[in-house]
Design an enzyme around this catalytic site. Structure first.
Site, mmCIF file in Angstrom:
data_model
loop_
_atom_site.group_PDB
_atom_site.id
_atom_site.type_symbol
_atom_site.label_atom_id
_atom_site.label_comp_id
_atom_site.label_asym_id
_atom_site.label_seq_id
_atom_site.Cartn_x
_atom_site.Cartn_y
_atom_site.Cartn_z
ATOM 1 N N ALA A 1 13.702 -1.368 -5.633
ATOM 2 C CA ALA A 1 14.475 -0.667 -4.601
ATOM 3 C C ALA A 1 13.489 0.004 -3.662
ATOM 4 O O ALA A 1 12.323 0.211 -4.006
ATOM 5 C CB ALA A 1 15.424 0.355 -5.212
ATOM 6 N N GLU B 1 14.676 6.765 -6.256
ATOM 7 C CA GLU B 1 14.736 6.585 -4.803
ATOM 8 C C GLU B 1 15.276 7.820 -4.100
ATOM 9 O O GLU B 1 14.861 8.137 -2.977
ATOM 10 C CB GLU B 1 15.589 5.356 -4.454
ATOM 11 C CG GLU B 1 15.145 4.048 -5.100
ATOM 12 C CD GLU B 1 13.666 3.752 -4.919
ATOM 13 O OE1 GLU B 1 13.080 4.169 -3.907
ATOM 14 O OE2 GLU B 1 13.087 3.095 -5.803
#
Length: 917
Positions: free
Chosen positions: A318, A354
């Protein structure tokens, strides 16, 4: 680059791999027109520049863009009085340096302002998966595409001309022109949407309307079926964090309330319509951690929304684009009806990691890639420990931190080919290589060590001070230490600089006397004792010393340090003690053998002063020390034997890793493999009977993980009853097409066991699952299964597919499964050599090649293998994966030497136990 205080454009040293510092971008106005039918896009970039130094040229980054036109407007002051306008300027492209150069007939003087306009077009390609690229999905049996960005570290230049360095922050206004039946997304919220009408006043004043019409294949008025989406202006950010996407996305949404301002912010997760039902858990995690990050750092999330996209074809797990996280399906999606523990934790960790970047990297960004750890180390610490421990305390993420992250860091940093956390970047081709376990796991580990030493509350307050001092700016290591020092009054730089700026870590050798312990530090290398020049660093080591009083009460001193080569500590050695209590510091300990066994036996008792993290650390240290020849390998197995009645999942995970490391080194010695497998059957077989094959709905996640672990190990060791159970379950699936009788947590061991003991029927079934999976986790497990067959034909078929037909972002998954299969290792290395040129061309510019190199060769285990592998790469361009190649070579040599040194010791211990299995 060595850092002295905060880095600014004015004090950046001009270097070949850095752009000239004579101009600075202030604002980008980007318009992107996307055609998903032709997989083409056109762009218009209007860039406001400040002139820092006199110059007659403008140099920027660009790659694989067809520049159609360029113009420059220069201003005397502000942005309102023009004194130069040059249209249709030539742009020279230097492909090697990935730069565009515009030579001007005038000198732009310092203090003036310039508007640069560039029109361009390019393909939305499917390989490599960087820049503005396409991602495939199936709709009504047909392959369709959508487009997403992946810019980190230096791929924004593939989507728009830019100053592609993290220090050169600017604001952005993004406008997207796209088909009406698709969704456009970017970092910021939508300012307006409307039908797109060519030749009408639009962003960039219609300057590029002809360019945009090219994609429609008609006249400038041909805009039917298109719409325009304009996003609000962003805060200052680095190019690698810019993001946009276009596709037929569906979404689910929620919101959270800021604990700082009370503002309600929308949260959404996007995916294609067939997959959106698997996005709820990622959304729930987002909602849970966002307010916690705000409270922890006393900094409100500054953007108006946070979106996440789950993409089928993506080059990273990601990416933390500000306000628009994008990641792989298997990193963000979870089957809501039948979730498995592995995928549950993966999604939670990835999303929390993230989101941490929204503060560490996005609000405050490292000034240059040499301090990548300021992003990744903090995101790893927050994501794998601090935040998830708050949201899911039952997951025992502190044990995960020790068992997984700490040991990954130790494994890499113990090699001669390791490098400092803060590493000089001398070539842009190095950039992909420094996204390694040093920037992530070691950085997280030493920051965790500092947190324990100072106290977590004080540490986090200091980190908050650092972030606040560099809001919307860039930071360097010295800024972080200054922030923490301002809160603690402690000279943090003196303590921490060796951990950040020097290679390696220490081992402390303990010598006991009746009055206390003598401690001596030195660099630890997995290949044995370091040379004199390799052993020059003196670390300040927080010892975290645990002692036990005469009445049995344990006490931990977190403030005592070893900051010289050696020292003596007074204590009563007739009572239990342990260095590195809780395994909170980044060093290994070499105890006298009798002391190590005493600590282990006490740690294995029901009531003990030692934690599961202590037991994990003891196993990890013993294995590493044996590998380096500092203790016997048989002592490692003594510890495994002592801990065989363990109940904690992460301790069992460390036991498994220990036995795997032995098998990984002696995998070609069948007699030792057979003896190790007998040992495995003896310790894992009873655990299978105890835990069974079925879980309950409310069963703790770590029990589910433990069941998967012990069943997997028993099956791998050929425990007959377990192999029979798993193959029967897979056979029933083959017969009925229904896998509901296979618990989600047992899909992986079932697929692998069926492959290991199966033939063409099993191969074809796993191939069908991999090609059309019901969930992302089934795809991953099926790919691993395809690598587990023992027949030569099946192995060769899987290797050939992985090398030539597999999607780029799936190749590494295939390689991992093949590497884990002892029957496939040598053929994998050979086939990779045969196909090297083709694979290297296909993966140029991506992260992937270095991981394939590692997986293809790290399983090898002789000095001959080392020499052959070194010779094979001698005439190859290894500049994009040199670090990992050297680490792989070190790993091969270490195993070869360990094998020669310890075979008889290992064989003797195993033979003496007379295992029943």
């Amino acid at each position: 680059m060595a850092s002295e205080g905060t880095l600014t454009l004015e004090n950046v040293k001009a270097e070949d791999h850095r752009l000239p510092t004579d101009v600075k971008p202030v604002h980008y106005d980007l318009t992107i027109r996307t055609d998903l039918e032709s997989c083409q896009f056109a762009g218009a970039a209007t860039i406001n520049l400040q002139i820092i130094e006199d110059t007659s040229s403008i140099v920027f980054n660009v790659l694989n863009l067809n520049i159609i036109n360029a113009s420059v407007v220069a201003y005397s002051t502000g942005w309102d009085v023009s004194d130069y306008s040059g249209d249709s300027l030539d742009v020279r492209i230097d492909v090697e340096s990935e730069r565009g150069i515009i030579d001007l007939p005038i000198i732009l003087t310092a203090g003036h302002n310039v508007i640069l306009k560039l029109g361009y077009e390019a393909e939305i390609s499917g390989a490599p998966l960087i820049g503005y690229h396409r991602s495939a999905w199936q709709q009504d049996g047909k392959t369709k595409y959508y487009a997403v960005t992946r810019f980190q570290p230096i791929a924004a230049r593939r989507a728009f001309p830019c100053w592609d360095e993290p220090l050169l922050k600017a604001t952005y206004t993004v406008t997207m022109i796209h088909r009406k039946d698709t969704v456009a997304l970017s970092n910021m919220d939508v300012e307006f949407e409307a039908p797109y009408i060519a030749d009408q006043a639009q962003p960039n004043d219609g300057y590029f309307s002809k360019l945009f019409s090219r994609l429609a294949g008609g006249t400038t008025s041909d805009s039917s079926g298109m719409k325009i989406t304009r996003f609000t202006k962003s805060p200052p950010m680095s190019t690698y964090l810019v993001a946009f996407a276009n596709g037929p996305f569906s979404y689910i949404e929620s919101s959270y309330t800021s604990p700082i301002s009370g503002k309600v912010r929308p949260l959404r997760v996007y995916a294609t319509p067939d997959l959106i039902h698997q996005a709820q858990f990622a959304l729930d995690v987002t909602k849970a951690v966002m307010p916690r990050y705000e409270r922890t750092f006393d900094i409100e999330y500054p953007l108006p929304k946070l979106d996440t996209i789950a993409a089928s074809d993506y080059d990273a797990g990601a990416l933390e684009n500000w306000g628009l996280i994008i990641g792989r399906l298997n990193a963000l999606l979870l089957d809501p009806e039948n979730p498995d523990a592995y995928s549950t934790k993966t999604v939670a960790y990835v999303q929390t990691h993230e989101i941490a970047h929204q503060w560490f990297g996005n609000i405050t960004t490292m000034a240059w890639w040499d301090t990548l750890y300021l992003n990744e180390g903090f995101a790893t610490l927050m994501g794998s420990s601090t935040m998830l421990d708050q949201v899911f305390p039952e997951w025992k993420m502190n044990s995960y931190m020790v068992s997984e992250e700490l040991n990954r860091a130790f494994d890499l940093d113990a090699k001669r080919s390791s490098h400092p956390i803060e590493v000089a970047i001398e070539d842009p081709k190095m950039l992909h290589q420094i996204f390694d376990m040093l920037a992530y796991a070691k950085a997280a580990a030493v920051l965790r060590m500092l947190s324990y030493y100072l106290g977590e509350d004080v540490f986090l307050k200091g980190v908050s001070t650092y972030l606040k001092s560099r809001l919307f700016k860039n930071g360097v290591t010295e800024d972080l230490w200054a922030g923490i020092t301002s809160v603690t009054g402690i000279d943090v730089a003196t303590i921490m600089d060796p951990w950040i700026k020097k290679t390696g870590f220490p081992v402390i050798t303990v010598v006991e006397s009746k009055d206390g312990i003598s401690l001596r530090q030195g660099r630890f290398l997995e290949s044995g004792s370091p040379d004199a020049e390799e052993n020059e660093t003196i670390w300040t080591i927080p010892l975290s010393l645990l002692t036990v009083s005469s009445d049995g009460i344990p006490h931990i001193d977190n403030r005592i340090v070893l900051d010289k080569w050696q020292n003596f500590i007074e204590l009563d050695t007739t009572k239990p003690y342990k260095l590195n209590a809780g395994t909170v510091s980044f060093y290994r300990v070499l105890y006298p053998k009798a002391r190590l066994l005493d600590i282990a036996k006490l740690a294995a008792q029901g009531i003990t002063p030692f934690t599961p993290e202590d037991r994990i650390g003891l196993l990890s240290d013993a294995l590493a020390l044996a590998k380096a020849g500092l203790t016997e390998t048989s002592l490692v197995l003594d510890l495994v034997d002592i801990f065989r009645n363990e109940s904690e999942f992460y301790v069992w995970s460390s036991i498994t890793s220990t036995l795997d490391a032995i098998l990984d080194t002696w995998w070609e010695d069948q007699s030792i493999v057979d003896l190790v497998n007998k040992f495995r059957r003896e310790i894992f077989g009873p655990m299978v009977k105890k835990l069974g094959y079925e879980s309950t709905k409310d069963e703790p996640l770590d029990i589910k993980e433990l069941r998967t672990l012990v069943i997997s190990n028993a099956a791998d060791a050929n425990e007959e009853s377990v192999v029979k159970e798993l193959t029967i379950r897979f056979a029933k699936f083959l017969e009925t097409g229904d896998d509901s009788h296979i618990p989600a947590d047992l899909l992986k061991p079932t697929y692998i066991t069926a492959a290991r003991h199966g033939g063409s029927l099993e191969y074809d079934a796993l191939k069908r699952i991999a090609e059309n999976p019901a969930t992302p986790s089934r795809e991953t497990f099926a790919i691993w299964g395809l690598g587990a067959f023992t027949s030569g034909n099946a192995i060769e078929k899987t290797i050939d597919y992985a090398l030539t037909e597999a999607k780029i972002n799936k190749m590494q998954i295939y390689f991992v499964g093949l590497h884990d299969n002892f029957f496939a290792r040598r053929l994998l290395a050979k086939k990779f050599e045969d196909k090297y040129d083709e694979v290297a061309r296909r993966l140029e510019g991506t992260f992937n090649l270095q991981y394939l190199v590692q997986s293809a060769f790290i399983g090898l285990d002789t000095k001959t293998d080392y020499d052959h592998t070194q010779a094979f790469f001698k005439d190859k361009d290894t500049s994009s994966y040199k670090l990992m190649l050297n680490q792989t070579l070190d790993g091969i040599l270490t195993k070869a030497e360990w094998n020669v040194r310890s075979t008889e010791d290992l064989r003797s211990w195993l033979a003496s136990k007379n295992f029943a299995g």
